[in-house]
Design an enzyme around this catalytic site. Structure first.
Site, PDB file in Angstrom:
ATOM      1  N   GLY A  29       0.830  -1.215   0.000  1.00 39.94           N
ATOM      2  CA  GLY A  29       0.000   0.000   0.000  1.00 39.94           C
ATOM      3  C   GLY A  29       0.862   1.263   0.000  1.00 39.94           C
ATOM      4  N   GLY A  30       0.231   2.375  -0.388  1.00 38.96           N
ATOM      5  CA  GLY A  30       0.938   3.653  -0.514  1.00 38.96           C
ATOM      6  C   GLY A  30       1.677   4.048   0.751  1.00 38.96           C
ATOM      7  N   ASP A 142      -3.995   9.223  10.329  1.00 41.18           N
ATOM      8  CA  ASP A 142      -5.380   9.048   9.903  1.00 41.18           C
ATOM      9  C   ASP A 142      -6.487   9.105  10.967  1.00 41.18           C
ATOM     10  OD1 ASP A 142      -6.592   9.262   7.566  1.00 41.18           O
ATOM     11  OD2 ASP A 142      -6.270   7.220   6.883  1.00 41.18           O
ATOM     12  N   LYS A 288     -16.288   6.820  -3.780  1.00 42.74           N
ATOM     13  CA  LYS A 288     -15.534   6.714  -5.033  1.00 42.74           C
ATOM     14  C   LYS A 288     -16.394   7.016  -6.261  1.00 42.74           C
ATOM     15  CE  LYS A 288     -11.725   5.298  -2.943  1.00 42.74           C
ATOM     16  NZ  LYS A 288     -10.467   6.048  -2.929  1.00 42.74           N
ATOM     17  N   LEU A 386      -4.639   7.720  -5.044  1.00 40.85           N
ATOM     18  CA  LEU A 386      -3.331   7.313  -5.551  1.00 40.85           C
ATOM     19  C   LEU A 386      -3.427   6.625  -6.906  1.00 40.85           C
ATOM     20  CD1 LEU A 386      -1.768   6.042  -2.208  1.00 40.85           C
ATOM     21  CD2 LEU A 386      -1.536   8.288  -3.278  1.00 40.85           C
ATOM     22  N   VAL A 387      -4.629   6.057  -7.202  1.00 43.21           N
ATOM     23  CA  VAL A 387      -4.796   5.370  -8.486  1.00 43.21           C
ATOM     24  C   VAL A 387      -4.507   6.341  -9.639  1.00 43.21           C
ATOM     25  CG1 VAL A 387      -6.554   4.360 -10.007  1.00 43.21           C
ATOM     26  CG2 VAL A 387      -6.360   3.581  -7.643  1.00 43.21           C
ATOM     27  N   ALA A 388      -4.966   7.585  -9.480  1.00 37.54           N
ATOM     28  CA  ALA A 388      -4.749   8.586 -10.537  1.00 37.54           C
ATOM     29  C   ALA A 388      -3.250   8.760 -10.793  1.00 37.54           C
ATOM     30  CB  ALA A 388      -5.367   9.914 -10.120  1.00 37.54           C
ATOM     31  N   LYS A 389      -2.472   8.791  -9.724  1.00 38.19           N
ATOM     32  CA  LYS A 389      -1.027   8.999  -9.870  1.00 38.19           C
ATOM     33  C   LYS A 389      -0.351   7.745 -10.433  1.00 38.19           C
ATOM     34  CE  LYS A 389      -0.706  12.633  -6.429  1.00 38.19           C
ATOM     35  NZ  LYS A 389      -0.087  13.193  -5.229  1.00 38.19           N
ATOM     36  N   ASP A 508      -6.040  46.336  36.271  1.00 35.71           N
ATOM     37  CA  ASP A 508      -6.990  46.493  35.155  1.00 35.71           C
ATOM     38  C   ASP A 508      -8.303  45.813  35.573  1.00 35.71           C
ATOM     39  OD1 ASP A 508      -8.077  46.609  32.459  1.00 35.71           O
ATOM     40  OD2 ASP A 508      -7.555  44.481  32.326  1.00 35.71           O
TER      41      ASP A 508
HETATM   42  O1  LIG Z   1      -8.049   0.159   6.079  1.00 38.65           O
HETATM   43  P1  LIG Z   1      -9.309   0.130   5.279  1.00 38.65           P
HETATM   44  O2  LIG Z   1     -10.508   0.430   6.103  1.00 38.65           O
HETATM   45  O3  LIG Z   1      -9.443  -1.115   4.477  1.00 38.65           O
HETATM   46  O4  LIG Z   1      -9.245   1.313   4.193  1.00 38.65           O
HETATM   47  C1  LIG Z   1      -8.157   1.514   3.315  1.00 38.65           C
HETATM   48  C2  LIG Z   1      -7.538   2.884   3.501  1.00 38.65           C
HETATM   49  O5  LIG Z   1      -8.418   3.824   2.945  1.00 38.65           O
HETATM   50  C3  LIG Z   1      -8.174   5.210   3.156  1.00 38.65           C
HETATM   51  O6  LIG Z   1      -7.253   5.754   2.220  1.00 38.65           O
HETATM   52  C4  LIG Z   1      -6.958   7.137   2.145  1.00 38.65           C
HETATM   53  O7  LIG Z   1      -5.581   7.330   2.043  1.00 38.65           O
HETATM   54  C5  LIG Z   1      -5.022   7.416   0.731  1.00 38.65           C
HETATM   55  C6  LIG Z   1      -3.546   7.722   0.876  1.00 38.65           C
HETATM   56  O8  LIG Z   1      -3.328   8.894   1.583  1.00 38.65           O
HETATM   57  C7  LIG Z   1      -5.738   8.518  -0.046  1.00 38.65           C
HETATM   58  O9  LIG Z   1      -5.205   8.562  -1.381  1.00 38.65           O
HETATM   59  C8  LIG Z   1      -7.222   8.213  -0.120  1.00 38.65           C
HETATM   60  O10 LIG Z   1      -7.887   9.278  -0.778  1.00 38.65           O
HETATM   61  C9  LIG Z   1      -7.795   8.015   1.268  1.00 38.65           C
HETATM   62  O11 LIG Z   1      -9.124   7.548   1.146  1.00 38.65           O
HETATM   63  C10 LIG Z   1      -7.834   5.474   4.599  1.00 38.65           C
HETATM   64  O12 LIG Z   1      -7.459   6.811   4.807  1.00 38.65           O
HETATM   65  C11 LIG Z   1      -6.815   4.534   5.178  1.00 38.65           C
HETATM   66  O13 LIG Z   1      -6.657   4.786   6.573  1.00 38.65           O
HETATM   67  C12 LIG Z   1      -7.323   3.135   4.988  1.00 38.65           C
HETATM   68  O14 LIG Z   1      -6.381   2.199   5.498  1.00 38.65           O
HETATM   69  O1  LIG Z   2      -6.584  -4.703  -6.459  1.00 32.92           O
HETATM   70  C1  LIG Z   2      -6.069  -3.665  -6.044  1.00 32.92           C
HETATM   71  C2  LIG Z   2      -6.546  -2.413  -6.437  1.00 32.92           C
HETATM   72  C3  LIG Z   2      -5.930  -1.276  -5.941  1.00 32.92           C
HETATM   73  N1  LIG Z   2      -4.889  -1.367  -5.117  1.00 32.92           N
HETATM   74  C4  LIG Z   2      -4.199  -0.171  -4.582  1.00 32.92           C
HETATM   75  O2  LIG Z   2      -5.028   0.488  -3.634  1.00 32.92           O
HETATM   76  C5  LIG Z   2      -4.625   1.820  -3.531  1.00 32.92           C
HETATM   77  C6  LIG Z   2      -5.848   2.716  -3.474  1.00 32.92           C
HETATM   78  O3  LIG Z   2      -5.467   3.960  -2.980  1.00 32.92           O
HETATM   79  P1  LIG Z   2      -6.328   5.258  -3.225  1.00 32.92           P
HETATM   80  O4  LIG Z   2      -5.578   6.385  -2.678  1.00 32.92           O
HETATM   81  O5  LIG Z   2      -6.658   5.375  -4.684  1.00 32.92           O
HETATM   82  O6  LIG Z   2      -7.693   5.028  -2.443  1.00 32.92           O
HETATM   83  P2  LIG Z   2      -8.045   4.432  -0.972  1.00 32.92           P
HETATM   84  O7  LIG Z   2      -8.485   3.032  -1.219  1.00 32.92           O
HETATM   85  O8  LIG Z   2      -6.820   4.517  -0.138  1.00 32.92           O
HETATM   86  O9  LIG Z   2      -9.188   5.261  -0.489  1.00 32.92           O
HETATM   87  C7  LIG Z   2      -3.733   2.108  -4.730  1.00 32.92           C
HETATM   88  O10 LIG Z   2      -2.406   2.220  -4.309  1.00 32.92           O
HETATM   89  C8  LIG Z   2      -3.930   0.894  -5.624  1.00 32.92           C
HETATM   90  O11 LIG Z   2      -2.813   0.526  -6.381  1.00 32.92           O
HETATM   91  C9  LIG Z   2      -4.421  -2.610  -4.720  1.00 32.92           C
HETATM   92  O12 LIG Z   2      -3.462  -2.690  -3.949  1.00 32.92           O
HETATM   93  N2  LIG Z   2      -5.025  -3.724  -5.214  1.00 32.92           N
END
Ligand SMILES: O=P(O)(O)OC[C@H]1O[C@H](O[C@H]2O[C@H](CO)[C@@H](O)[C@H](O)[C@H]2O)[C@H](O)[C@@H](O)[C@@H]1O
Ligand SMILES: O=c1ccn([C@@H]2O[C@H](COP(=O)(O)OP(=O)(O)O)[C@@H](O)[C@H]2O)c(=O)[nH]1
Length: 736
Positions: A29-30, A142, A288, A386-389, A508
């Protein structure tokens, strides 16, 4: 050596028991990749939940988990099923997640969820505190851990604490609906640096702190509890090289080695019929915008039917938080929508939407990214995305178009994408057409710019920028020449006071002897205050002088019958004990006729403000006004008054939530000087809270004890926290 501890809800490793065997997989993960260098440095560790329920493991299994985690420099916070239900699925994902993503209708505030959230944050705090030494750095991540910074600071103030929020921070109007808004802000304010993905989220947070907590904020610095807390934006990046290099490798690999998934949907033969692929990847989450995306794709096909059979939407939705009702509903809605549209539009050789509800390993993700002509990232709200990047990083041949929602944090940096409103189907349909028809050179120009930015500000850079800023933030010492008044110093004052000689107390009134009331006329002296001053005054060598901005009539009504020296109107009038009222300087009041209507018109247009008419001045109070509006209006009023007060005879005094127009040659400093010049005092004690009291502190001889009420910039030598401490201080100094 000091170390850095990372804390997040989930650890960067996935643990699973499969047939009694513990399977440990590093997460890609990111956050995990971004923090890799921080985590691997020195003796740093990562604290978080293992993903396993504590009561479902026996002692041996728990030990095996701890051992496996220790190898990865991780420490688990044990959570039981109730915690997972109430803290994770509950408060985190049915209160904070929807609220912070503007889904108010999905937000549920449950007391049991909240109680568990507090309890689990405390569990995290307990584990972190066992791991830290004084002076260590803790970086908390977070929305699941908003209370943690304060919990850590309360137990160990030597820690440097950073906090980063990965999701949006909502506007005040949303945030204020939360019953535990104070506690949540308080929790975050335990950090030295609070980071967000975008400037807008930071702005919303600052606005909440100012409106809910009433704390003064200077740009992005919050002065709170004798500390400065920095707020800033740090847009999170990706591990660019990892995605880019994987895509380069993919380009060189043979057709046969492509993944089964790709083969199954015949991606690689698409060039034969000239058909195009549009990609969509996200967790199955209502933020999303998945149904909107599907509907807008259908809208596109109906608006531009020439694209039927020429384009496919490949949609990967990763299962997420399946225990939460709204996620189950979303899954059902998505299944039905895809079924209906495919049913309506499919032909023998063409299915418009290819929908997969699963997660994919890295290699297959890369295959998807590389094979798609267009990526549609259209969340209705997203902290970053992050998908966009990642899509941009994998476009090694300079082609491919990104359609990006303006509601994703990423849109703030990725302006060369086709930016859309995720609710505007017409705009999205046109953008899909534009993307499919975009000339190659334009695709390349846009991608080059995007790639340049995203490769430079990658996830490692993000982490190092945050940690650099955290170090700077911790080292900021509040501008403070005054010392906090402690028991030893008060003891010194008391000893001095007991000695022979004349003593003077310059006190005062508002904000010092009396706390603030919304309406100034309600701040009348209490019996406790009268009794205390009378007692002090019993010492025949002690003179009490009340030195106030109040008008003569008011002060006379409250203290006229007392044997005190009174100074009113910021120093315009003086009455010595047993003497007559005298004006320190000749003053005019005819100007009030011209200025009053101006201030009145500001009062009319600024709800909560009021005008106070004094004999020789006009005061505009804005204590009850919304802080943002007050900041704007005071700036405007000062500007208007400045243009009216063309000679130097009048000036505008910027007091504590009050602007006052008064004669320039009058101030508390001159009045104090007059008093001390008439008698030789051996002990002078002066106390005040306001900007106007600074004149008094400044003019008094160096031997005087000067005390500011409130920890703000001052020329006084000492400060105390607030007006609630004043009477006790006077008791301690005088011993009455
Ligand atoms: O741990 P989960 O409940 O399975 O959820 C997954 C993560 O989702 C969220 O991601 C966010 O962080 C990304 C990176 O900074 C960002 O790109 C995205 O827009 C956010 O939604 C959440 O913040 C994480 O804590 C979760 O682990
Ligand atoms: O089958 C999948 C699909 C997506 N991703 C990853 O999940 C992350 C999604 O991060 P994003 O910031 O787009 O959204 P979030 O799920 O954290 O809200 C990205 O790094 C994707 O490469 C993954 O590990 N497996």
């Amino acid at each position: 050596m000091n170390k850095t501890i990372i804390v997040s809800n989930r650890l960067p490793v996935d643990l699973k028991y499969i047939d009694d065997e513990l399977v440990v997989k590093s997460s890609t993960g990111g956050l995990a990749t971004g923090m890799k260098s921080v985590h691997s440095e020195g003796n740093g560790i990562w604290v978080g939940w293992s993903g396993l329920a504590d009561e479902e493991m026996d002692e041996n299994q728990k030990n095996a988990v701890d051992t496996a985690l220790a190898k990865e420099k991780c420490v688990a916070v044990p959570l039981n099923n109730d915690d997972i239900e109430n803290y994770y699925y509950g408060f985190s994902n049915t209160a904070l997640w929807p609220l912070f993503h503007y889904f108010q209708a999905y937000t549920e505030f449950e007391l049991t969820h909240w109680d568990s959230y507090v309890e689990v944050n405390q569990k995290f705090a307990d584990v972190v505190l066992q791991q830290v030494n004084d002076g260590d750095t803790v970086w908390v991540h977070d929305y699941q851990l908003l209370l943690l910074p304060e919990m850590l600071r309360a137990k160990n103030p030597t820690l440097t604490i950073g906090f980063f929020l990965h999701i949006p921070y909502p506007s005040y109007e949303l945030f204020r609906t939360c019953p535990w808004r104070d506690e949540l802000l308080q929790g975050m304010l335990g950090a030295d640096l609070i980071g967000f993905h975008t400037y807008d989220y930071a702005r919303h947070f600052i606005s909440c702190v100012s409106r809910i907590k009433g704390i003064e904020i200077n740009f992005n610095e919050i002065s709170y509890a004798n500390r400065i807390i920095k707020v800033d934006s740090f847009p999170m990046g990706i591990d660019y090289d990892r995605y880019h290099n994987a895509a380069l490798e993919h380009d060189q690999s043979s057709e046969e080695s492509k993944t089964d998934l790709m083969k199954s949907i015949d991606f690689h033969n698409k060039s034969n019929d000239g058909s195009k692929l549009i990609l969509s990847i996200d967790r199955m989450d209502y933020t999303k915008g998945i149904p909107n995306r599907i509907k807008s794709f259908e809208y596109f096909l109906n608006k531009y039917p020439e694209y039927k059979e020429k384009v496919r939407l490949v949609m990967l939705a990763v299962p997420s938080r399946e225990n939460v009702a709204q996620y189950q509903l979303l899954k059902r809605e998505t299944d039905e929508l895809v079924g209906r549209i495919n049913g309506d539009l499919s032909t023998i050789s063409w299915t418009p939407i290819w929908y997969f509800y699963r997660s994919l390993p890295f290699g297959e993700l890369i295959d998807l990214y590389v094979s798609s002509d267009v990526a549609m990232v259209t969340p209705v709200r997203d902290g970053m995305n992050l998908v966009a990047k990642e899509y941009v990083a994998t476009r090694t041949k300079g082609d491919g178009v990104l359609i990006l929602s303006e509601m994703a944090g990423a849109a703030k940096e990725m302006l060369e994408a086709l930016i859309v409103n995720p609710n505007n189907f017409d705009q999205i349909a046109d953008s899909i057409k534009e993307a499919l028809e975009m000339p190659a050179d334009e695709q390349k120009t846009r991608l080059d710019a995007l790639q340049k930015r995203i490769s430079r500000y990658d996830v490692e850079r993000w982490a190092s920028e945050f940690l650099k800023a955290l170090k700077v933030a911790k080292d900021i010492v509040p501008v403070q020449v005054a010392q906090k008044l402690d028991a030893a110093t008060i003891g010194k004052f008391a000893t001095h006071y007991k000695k022979e000689g004349k003593k003077l107390f310059l006190l005062d009134y508002d904000g010092t002897l009396a706390g603030f009331k919304n309406n100034p006329s309600d701040a009348i002296p209490t019996q406790e205050l009268y009794d205390l001053l009378d007692k002090i005054n019993e010492n025949k060598d002690t003179e009490i002088a009340i030195i106030s901005g109040r008008d003569r009539e008011t002060l006379e009504r409250w203290f006229g019958h007392k044997p005190y020296t009174l100074v009113t109107d910021h120093g315009a009038w003086l009455r010595k004990v047993g003497g007559e009222w005298g004006m320190l300087d000749q003053m005019k009041k005819s100007w009030k006729e011209n200025i009053r209507p101006v201030i009145e018109s500001f009062t009319d247009s600024t709800p909560g403000s009021l005008i106070e008419e004094k004999e020789y001045s006009l005061a505009w109070h804005y204590r009850k006004v919304d802080p943002h509006m007050a900041a704007l209006r005071t700036m405007e009023l000062k500007h208007v008054l400045k243009s009216l007060l063309t000679n130097n005879a009048l000036s505008v005094l910027d007091g504590n939530k009050v602007l006052e127009v008064k004669n320039s040659n009058v101030n508390k400093g001159r009045a104090a000087t007059r008093i001390v010049s008439e008698t030789e005092y051996d002990f002078i004690f002066s106390i005040g809270d306001d900007w106007t009291d600074e004149f008094m502190f400044e003019e008094l001889p160096d031997s005087a004890y000067t005390v500011k009420v409130g920890n703000v910039k001052t020329v006084a030598n000492y400060y105390i926290k607030d007006s609630s401490e004043v009477l006790d201080l006077l008791r301690s100094v005088t011993g009455v």
